[in-house]
Design an enzyme around this catalytic site. Structure first.
Site, short mmCIF file in Angstrom:
data_model
loop_
_atom_site.label_atom_id
_atom_site.label_comp_id
_atom_site.label_asym_id
_atom_site.label_seq_id
_atom_site.Cartn_x
_atom_site.Cartn_y
_atom_site.Cartn_z
CG ASP A 1 36.67 29.52 39.46
OD1 ASP A 1 36.85 30.67 39.00
OD2 ASP A 1 36.60 29.28 40.68
CD1 TRP B 1 46.70 38.64 43.28
CD2 TRP B 1 47.43 38.78 45.39
NE1 TRP B 1 45.93 37.81 44.05
CE2 TRP B 1 46.35 37.88 45.35
CE3 TRP B 1 48.07 39.03 46.61
CZ2 TRP B 1 45.87 37.22 46.50
CZ3 TRP B 1 47.59 38.38 47.75
CH2 TRP B 1 46.50 37.49 47.68
CG ASN C 1 44.24 34.86 43.06
OD1 ASN C 1 44.43 36.00 42.67
ND2 ASN C 1 43.08 34.27 42.90
CG ASP C 2 42.51 30.87 41.84
OD1 ASP C 2 42.89 31.27 42.94
OD2 ASP C 2 41.33 30.79 41.50
CG PHE D 1 37.14 36.13 38.59
CD1 PHE D 1 37.77 37.36 38.60
CD2 PHE D 1 36.28 35.82 39.64
CE1 PHE D 1 37.55 38.27 39.64
CE2 PHE D 1 36.06 36.71 40.68
CZ PHE D 1 36.69 37.93 40.69
#
Ligand code: FRU
Length: 441
Positions: free
Chosen positions: A153, A14, A16-17, A76
């Site tokens: 973030d 996986w 993502n960002d 994150f």
């Protein structure tokens, strides 16, 4: 180490960002949210890839992973900057308050808390996850200041003697807000200001503020601004901004519009390239995994795009290096869509259409529209039809076709529609005046 050309893809499992995107010591580093055990979202790590040209990417070992009580459930998203030759990585550290007993990679009902942390790497290749991490902003206990769970973030940058940090957050999960912190050394941070605006959805993720010529630009990913029936509820927007460097007050005087009208693109992040251009990379959300050579994978990045502003409009144009490489690759391989990258340049007028392996592009009532229903393998949960805003007259289209992604640049990046696809056929047909320049050669 695995390699990717043009589009960075999950090296299995996986992605993502994009995180920590930076040109550092002669190389581009692109980190990304990564779950290394399955092609689904889970406890977040920072995957890592390096490139000399934004085109050829080499996957590295996982850079950041949970080691501390405060980040034990996830590292994150965040960003990077260089200070005195060292690489400073900033991220959001997640700790679950209640773990799902049947899936320890998830919290029950968003019962988790978030603090902000950093890791200093001496060279961008070694990351001491035990010794070089530090918590820099504690979990907020004051809703007036920040939300305990949804504050995340950190996008950090330096201007002059000052370091700035933008954080996505929310007021009571009802109103999105962006928080700003300031620092003189990049390590000790002080709260400065926050921006609330009713157009910011319920939660702001991945904010980015940067200077472009004599304007400021704001990018952010907003939760619950879209309609699920029309694709995604969470969407990435851009707009001109005014950012006061002294007070850290941010205002958004103009409209906020989509970064990409395909709506699959999310959580974009920008950095300066080696020539000082502002380059954006975003995550292409995929509803299902692709069977890879070794492992299934889910998640890829869009082509790097140069952000430019002209007459108040924000353009996203293909980065010149990707532009060149894409054409060369097409010429070399002489392949058609479905097999490998291919590029089509054409113009489209009212009523005209184009069929790229089953992916349809047409111009209707002044808008370029795409339809991927025939090349989406029955997945649901993402828009099948997309439309860009009206552009008067004939449109020029520059279309980059990858087996799992079609990126349509309208009028040299005035608008972009990027759509994830599955099972593209290998034909090109349509009412077009200049067919597939690269493929004909
Ligand atoms: C955006 C996001 C970020 C968060 C990360 C977690 O897609 O939700 O806000 O840091 O993904 O993977």
């Amino acid at each position: 180490m695995r390699k990717n050309t043009l589009h960075l893809k999950a090296p299995g499992n996986w992605l993502n960002d994009p995180n920590g995107f930076i040109y550092y010591k002669g190389k581009y580093h692109l980190f990304y949210q990564h779950f290394p055990y399955a092609p689904v979202w889970g406890t977040m790590h920072w995957g890592h890839a390096v490139s000399e040209d934004l085109v050829h990417w080499e996957h590295q070992d996982i850079a950041l992973f949970p080691t501390k009580e405060y980040d034990k459930n996830g590292v994150f998203s965040g960003s990077a900057l260089e200070k005195e030759g060292r690489l400073f990585l900033y991220y959001s550290a997640v700790r679950y308050l209640e773990t799902d007993r049947e899936d320890i990679h998830r919290a029950v009902k968003d019962r988790y808390e978030t603090s902000q942390a950093m890791l200093i790497s001496e060279d961008g290749l070694h990351f001491d996850n035990w010794g070089a991490k530090r918590q820099i902003l504690p979990v907020s206990r004051d809703e007036a200041l920040a939300h305990r769970t949804h504050t995340r973030d950190p996008k950090v940058w330096r201007e002059g003697e000052c370091y700035y940090m933008a954080l996505g957050s929310t007021f009571l999960e009802k109103e999105g807000r962006v928080l700003f912190y300031r620092s003189l050394d990049g390590e000790r941070w002080e709260y400065a200001s926050q921006c609330r605006d009713e157009r910011l959805g319920r939660i702001v993720e991945c904010p980015d503020v940067f200077r472009l010529g004599d304007r400021d630009v704001f990018l952010a990913s907003l939760m619950y601004v879209g309609r699920a029936q029309e694709g995604y509820e969470h969407l990435s927007v851009c707009g001109l901004a005014e950012f006061d460097r002294k007070t850290c007050e941010l205002t958004l005087p103009g409209e906020l519009r989509l970064v990409d009208y395909g709506k699959d693109l999310y959580a974009p992040q920008t950095a300066l390239d080696e020539d000082g251009r502002r380059v954006m990379i975003g995550w292409m959300r995929m509803p299902g995994a692709v069977e890879g050579e070794e492992k299934p994978w889910n998640g890829m990045m869009c082509l790097p795009r140069v952000v430019e502003e002209k007459d108040g409009h924000i353009f996203f144009r293909v980065h010149p290096q990707a532009d060149r490489a894409f054409s060369e690759k097409c010429q070399e391989s002489r392949l058609l869509p479905g097999d490998a990258p291919c590029r089509i340049r054409t113009t489209l007028g009212e009523g005209e259409s184009l069929d790229i392996g089953g992916f349809l592009i047409r111009m209707e009532e002044g808008c370029v529209r795409t339809d991927r229903s025939r090349v989406f393998r029955g997945f649901s949960g993402a828009a099948l039809d997309c439309a860009a805003p009206k552009s008067p007259g004939r449109c020029s289209l520059d279309i980059f076709v990858d087996p799992n992604l079609i990126e349509v640049f309208i009028n040299d990046g005035e608008y972009v529609i990027s759509n994830v696809v599955y099972g593209l056929g290998n034909h090109i047909a349509g009412n077009i005046n200049e067919i597939c320049t690269e493929n004909k050669k």
